[in-house]
Enzyme design. Sequence first.
Site, PDB file in Angstrom:
ATOM      1  N   TRP A  88      82.492  97.550  22.957  1.00 19.67           N
ATOM      2  CA  TRP A  88      82.567  98.897  23.524  1.00 19.67           C
ATOM      3  C   TRP A  88      83.597  99.764  22.826  1.00 19.67           C
ATOM      4  O   TRP A  88      83.343 100.933  22.526  1.00 19.67           O
ATOM      5  CB  TRP A  88      82.818  98.842  25.035  1.00 19.67           C
ATOM      6  CG  TRP A  88      81.587  98.408  25.775  1.00 19.67           C
ATOM      7  CD1 TRP A  88      81.394  97.218  26.414  1.00 19.67           C
ATOM      8  CD2 TRP A  88      80.359  99.142  25.930  1.00 19.67           C
ATOM      9  NE1 TRP A  88      80.123  97.174  26.952  1.00 19.67           N
ATOM     10  CE2 TRP A  88      79.478  98.329  26.676  1.00 19.67           C
ATOM     11  CE3 TRP A  88      79.928 100.403  25.501  1.00 19.67           C
ATOM     12  CZ2 TRP A  88      78.183  98.743  27.006  1.00 19.67           C
ATOM     13  CZ3 TRP A  88      78.640 100.817  25.829  1.00 19.67           C
ATOM     14  CH2 TRP A  88      77.782  99.989  26.576  1.00 19.67           C
ATOM     15  N   ASP A 162      88.800 103.215  28.848  1.00 20.13           N
ATOM     16  CA  ASP A 162      87.414 103.070  29.306  1.00 20.13           C
ATOM     17  C   ASP A 162      87.438 101.936  30.325  1.00 20.13           C
ATOM     18  O   ASP A 162      87.566 100.769  29.959  1.00 20.13           O
ATOM     19  CB  ASP A 162      86.508 102.731  28.116  1.00 20.13           C
ATOM     20  CG  ASP A 162      85.065 102.443  28.542  1.00 20.13           C
ATOM     21  OD1 ASP A 162      84.779 102.413  29.758  1.00 20.13           O
ATOM     22  OD2 ASP A 162      84.228 102.225  27.638  1.00 20.13           O
ATOM     23  N   LYS A 186      78.439 100.000  37.309  1.00 21.92           N
ATOM     24  CA  LYS A 186      78.772  98.585  37.364  1.00 21.92           C
ATOM     25  C   LYS A 186      79.502  98.209  38.653  1.00 21.92           C
ATOM     26  O   LYS A 186      79.181  97.231  39.280  1.00 21.92           O
ATOM     27  CB  LYS A 186      79.602  98.195  36.147  1.00 21.92           C
ATOM     28  CG  LYS A 186      78.843  98.522  34.861  1.00 21.92           C
ATOM     29  CD  LYS A 186      79.167  97.600  33.725  1.00 21.92           C
ATOM     30  CE  LYS A 186      78.257  97.856  32.534  1.00 21.92           C
ATOM     31  NZ  LYS A 186      78.705  98.994  31.703  1.00 21.92           N
TER      32      LYS A 186
HETATM   33  C1  LIG Z   1      78.510  99.630  30.555  1.00 21.08           C
HETATM   34  C2  LIG Z   1      79.629 100.207  29.785  1.00 21.08           C
HETATM   35  C3  LIG Z   1      79.539 101.482  29.251  1.00 21.08           C
HETATM   36  C4  LIG Z   1      78.236 102.168  29.495  1.00 21.08           C
HETATM   37  O1  LIG Z   1      78.008 103.354  29.033  1.00 21.08           O
HETATM   38  P1  LIG Z   1      76.730 104.145  29.599  1.00 21.08           P
HETATM   39  O2  LIG Z   1      76.666 105.291  28.701  1.00 21.08           O
HETATM   40  O3  LIG Z   1      77.098 104.491  31.022  1.00 21.08           O
HETATM   41  O4  LIG Z   1      75.543 103.238  29.511  1.00 21.08           O
HETATM   42  C5  LIG Z   1      80.618 101.996  28.563  1.00 21.08           C
HETATM   43  N1  LIG Z   1      81.748 101.270  28.403  1.00 21.08           N
HETATM   44  C6  LIG Z   1      81.856 100.026  28.920  1.00 21.08           C
HETATM   45  C7  LIG Z   1      83.122  99.260  28.760  1.00 21.08           C
HETATM   46  C8  LIG Z   1      80.791  99.475  29.624  1.00 21.08           C
HETATM   47  O5  LIG Z   1      80.875  98.246  30.139  1.00 21.08           O
END
Ligand SMILES: *Cc1c(COP(=O)(O)O)cnc(C)c1O
Length: 355
Positions: A88, A162, A186
């Site tokens: 991420w 994040d 989530k």
């Molecule tokens: C699931 C997740 C995202 C998701 O981004 P979306 O654009 O909402 O799909 C972003 N950062 C992390 C750490 C995640 O686990």
Amino acid sequence: MPEAVLRRAAEEMLDWHGSGMGVMEMSHRGKEFGAIAMQAAADFRTLLAIPAHFHILFMQGGGLGENAIVPLNLSRGTKADFVITGSWSAKSQKEAQRYCATRVAASNAADQHTRLPDPASWQLDRDASYVHVCTNETINGVEFQALPDLRALGCDAPLVIDFSSHVASRSIDWRRVGLAFGGAQKNLGPAGLTIVVVRDDLLGRALEICPSAFNYKTVADNQSMYNTPPTWGIYVAGLTFQWLLQQREGDATGIAAMERRNIAKAKLLYDVIDSSAFYNNTVDPACRSRMNIPFFLRDEAHNDAFLAGARETGLLQLKGHKSVGGMRASLYNAMPLAGVQALVAYMREFERSHA
Ligand SMILES: *Cc1c(COP(=O)(O)O)cnc(C)c1O
């Protein structure tokens, strides 16, 4: 989702509190929805002890949207630092490159994202407009157990976190944070709602090209109603906040109760993995995620049988992310201890019959 929240949303779906309308049928500018949104923001502030000098914004675009919206708002087109700890944070850096110069201040790529680089070793740029960290790497299963203190590291740039996949699972030291963002899907509610918590002094820096609906100052000045916010998502997340505030675990309440429960849930699963020669988790115990636990069967030939048996037992969504392989158990807030007990009972039984 907590079952109690889903039941409450179902009960109120056709008629919210005798208003004669469901939440999806309300004007976002009407007094009913105004009350729902205000209560949700107030409860989120209480739940996470968010100080008054932070704004809580209800936005859209998800975590990936924020990967662009953050540099559009904070970078001033100059430069930003990234700490790469998994999939991420790597994605965040890649997207930010479209709007500013990016630097990798630290990376655990050489360790296959299985341990966190010690903040004392980060090569921070004093002039960075912000420093981005993903505090729980959902795919790799590494989590910061404490937020880095950038000022103590000689860096005055705001820390951007994040927290998509572990928001509301533990407390947050807001003294160390400039901005936090996360998709709601989530741990908080339905997909479509993104929550941003941003410190006062970081508003009003957006680039000219920043879309108005994504300009934090515009969103804050309009109490998240510059355009139509994701009303259903805000409502259901609000029900989740109330559920979280009511949680009790011994003498702890709210987030502290949730955190205790999450520690117990994660320990149960890690203990079974670590005490077995059949299962394996490769993440440094000092930074193992409480929310997302990737694990492997040492003999991968059993993977399909493991997943099929799990499905029959009612244990779903255990297949690991394709970039990592193996299995992954996500123990979000709404997963009760009994769910983890069922998983480890199945894992022990599968080991007995396949070892
Ligand atoms: C699931 C997740 C995202 C998701 O981004 P979306 O654009 O909402 O799909 C972003 N950062 C992390 C750490 C995640 O686990």
